[in-house]
Scaffold this active site. Structure first.
Site, short mmCIF file in Angstrom:
data_model
loop_
_atom_site.label_atom_id
_atom_site.label_comp_id
_atom_site.label_asym_id
_atom_site.label_seq_id
_atom_site.Cartn_x
_atom_site.Cartn_y
_atom_site.Cartn_z
N LYS A 220 -5.34 -11.11 1.38
CA LYS A 220 -6.07 -10.88 0.13
C LYS A 220 -5.30 -11.50 -1.03
CE LYS A 220 -9.21 -8.27 2.12
NZ LYS A 220 -10.65 -8.56 2.12
N ASP A 274 -8.68 -14.50 0.86
CA ASP A 274 -9.91 -13.80 0.47
C ASP A 274 -9.73 -13.24 -0.93
OD1 ASP A 274 -12.16 -12.22 0.24
OD2 ASP A 274 -11.76 -10.99 2.00
N GLU A 303 -12.38 -17.20 0.97
CA GLU A 303 -13.50 -16.29 1.17
C GLU A 303 -13.86 -15.60 -0.15
OE1 GLU A 303 -14.44 -12.16 3.64
OE2 GLU A 303 -12.81 -13.46 4.28
N GLU A 332 -20.34 -11.37 2.99
CA GLU A 332 -20.26 -9.94 3.24
C GLU A 332 -20.99 -9.13 2.18
OE1 GLU A 332 -16.41 -7.75 1.98
OE2 GLU A 332 -15.71 -9.73 2.58
N ASP A 355 -22.73 -9.58 7.30
CA ASP A 355 -22.20 -8.23 7.31
C ASP A 355 -23.24 -7.30 7.92
OD1 ASP A 355 -21.84 -5.42 6.12
OD2 ASP A 355 -19.95 -6.37 5.59
N HIS A 382 -18.09 -10.59 8.80
CA HIS A 382 -17.18 -9.69 8.11
C HIS A 382 -17.07 -8.40 8.90
CE1 HIS A 382 -16.74 -6.29 5.10
NE2 HIS A 382 -15.60 -6.93 4.99
#
Length: 470
Positions: A220, A274, A303, A332, A355, A382
């Protein structure tokens, strides 16, 4: 024999305190309590179907109420009538004008519809005594097309085009099923990359993931550039070093053909990042470009670089990052098949991230899988949430075996949290790949232990009662 009908349903608001450990923390969503808005459809037989959608806490207050009004549409319905044409059944679920008015086909009402549709598919698979993926891949191409919805997307893919895609793959389905049963489905791990972790925890979890056989890792990013660079270099120092790999691992030569075009480091490991929607368009371009210039820093895609509904923004980011060899992934938070349609048509993404709890169930997921295959975009679902890994392995298997016919560029997210709460948890083999769900009575693999519901149901489960007393 009397018809089997849906007689009633139960809804449970189940919340897990993941915010206490930093699990699930990202640039946009800190302090998440991973939560399941969970529905069980009961019949006048022993058959029960379970489904859920995912929130990060208080969203369950609203979603559980929305599930109630959607599930009411299935009461007293003959299950075999519903199963005979699941595409028409999906259209019926979203056709109530009172409910469409507060959508249409997006927002809370849509993800609630997903929980109900997923429960119905679970019921269908259990009625046929097959895992969900097996139920669908054993369908004829005609049956599979009838199981999807095509409203509003026929300008991107028509039913006859989807049928042609399925027929082209039909004769070789058994071969691909045998391959994936033997090898497993490719996975990447997110568990080491949450923003809420200390460097010590990142180091420990990354080493554990390498030992478990993973070679794709996600981190992340988006709060602080310097922090992202430090954490990224820490992860790369582990995944690029053969010393940390399992016994028997054979390192690649840096110039090996196995690494060409893979955005991989010297061991073949791939790092993905992400941002969870935190940037504006130009900000995303500038931020990711600055990361791309630092070696040894390789990643396959960024992402969710910006707002999930910004089709043209994603297209602009993709064009700007292409010279760096960095792709764009999103999905997602793409709330329906029409958003995916536009992402495909605008050449806005390199990776489609469906998702299972954002789209309105399996029937809408099928529509997106058909479009992704037509447009040549790999699907990497996801799965960063409670129950999503259990769900999405089924969807990836359906895509590989019956629709796209490939897992060459596909990799499915794996998060090592909360699987112990499910009767049929997903599992990973020694090569960091998903095992194929194989129990004939597990359906969509989403049934939660009654003991877990009793402990974590909000607000009166035993865990939450104890926290009130503190």
């Amino acid at each position: 024999m009397a018809a089997i009908k849906i007689t009633h349903f139960e809804i449970h608001d189940v919340r897990f305190p993941t915010s206490l450990t930093g699990d699930g923390s990202d640039a946009m969503n800190p302090n998440c309590d991973y939560s399941s808005a969970y529905v069980s459809l009961y019949t006048n037989s022993t058959l029960v179907g379970h489904g859920m959608t995912f929130t990060i806490g208080r969203g369950n207050d609203i979603v559980c109420q929305a599930i109630k009004v959607v599930a009411n549409r299935l009461l007293n319905k003959d299950i075999e009538f519903l199963f005979a044409n699941m595409g028409e059944t999906w259209d019926y679920l979203v056709a109530d004008p009172q409910l469409r008015w507060i959508g249409p086909e997006k927002g809370v009402i849509h993800i609630a519809t997903g929980a109900v549709n997923n429960a119905l598919w679970d019921l269908y698979a259990r009625a046929r005594e097959k895992p969900l993926w097996k139920l669908l891949v054993d369908m004829s191409p005609e049956e599979l097309v009838k199981s999807a919805t095509f409203r509003y997307i026929t300008d991107a893919i028509a039913p006859d085009e989807a049928l042609a895609i399925l027929k082209a793959k039909d004769a070789t389905k058994k071969d691909r099923e045998a391959i994936v049963r033997k090898e497993g489905y490719p996975a990447y791990v997110t568990s080491a990359g949450w923003l809420g972790y200390s460097d010590e925890k990142i180091e420990r979890l990354t080493k554990e993931a390498v030992q478990a056989g993973f070679n794709h890792f996600k981190m992340k990013v988006g709060v602080d550039l310097a922090d992202d660079l430090r954490r990224g270099k820490l992860i790369r120092s582990i995944i690029d070093d053969p010393r940390y790999f399992p016994d028997g691992y054979e390192p690649h030569h840096p110039d090996s053909s196995a690494l060409v075009g893979k955005n991989a480091g010297p061991t073949g490991a791939v790092l993905m990042i992400d941002a969870n929607q935190v940037w504006d368009v130009q900000e995303a371009i500038d931020y990711v470009s600055s990361l791309a210039d630092i070696k040894p820093w390789y990643f396959r895609f960024i992402e969710e670089p910006t707002a999930p509904d910004d089709i043209l923004g994603h297209a602009a980011i993709r064009r700007a990052l292409k010279p760096h060899g960095i792709g764009v992934a999103t999905g997602e938070h793409a709330h329906n098949r029409m958003v995916f349609k536009q992402l495909f048509q605008a050449d806005a993404i390199d990776v489609c991230q469906i998702d299972s709890c954002r789209l309105a169930g399996v029937s809408e997921v099928l529509s997106v899988l058909f479009m992704a295959t037509k447009f040549g975009v790999p699907v990497c679902p996801h799965a960063g949430g409670v129950g999503l890994c259990e769900y999405t392995i089924h969807l990836s298997l359906i895509d590989y075996i019956a629709i796209s016919g490939t897992m060459e560029r596909n990799v499915l997210e794996y998060v090592d949290h909360l699987h112990e709460h499910f009767l049929y948890p997903c599992s990973i083999n020694k090569k960091g790949r998903y095992n194929v769900p194989n129990d004939p009575i597990e359906g969509y693999s989403i049934e939660i232990h009654k003991s877990s519901i009793a402990e974590y149901e909000w607000p009166n489960g035993s865990y939450w009662e104890k926290t009130k007393a503190v």
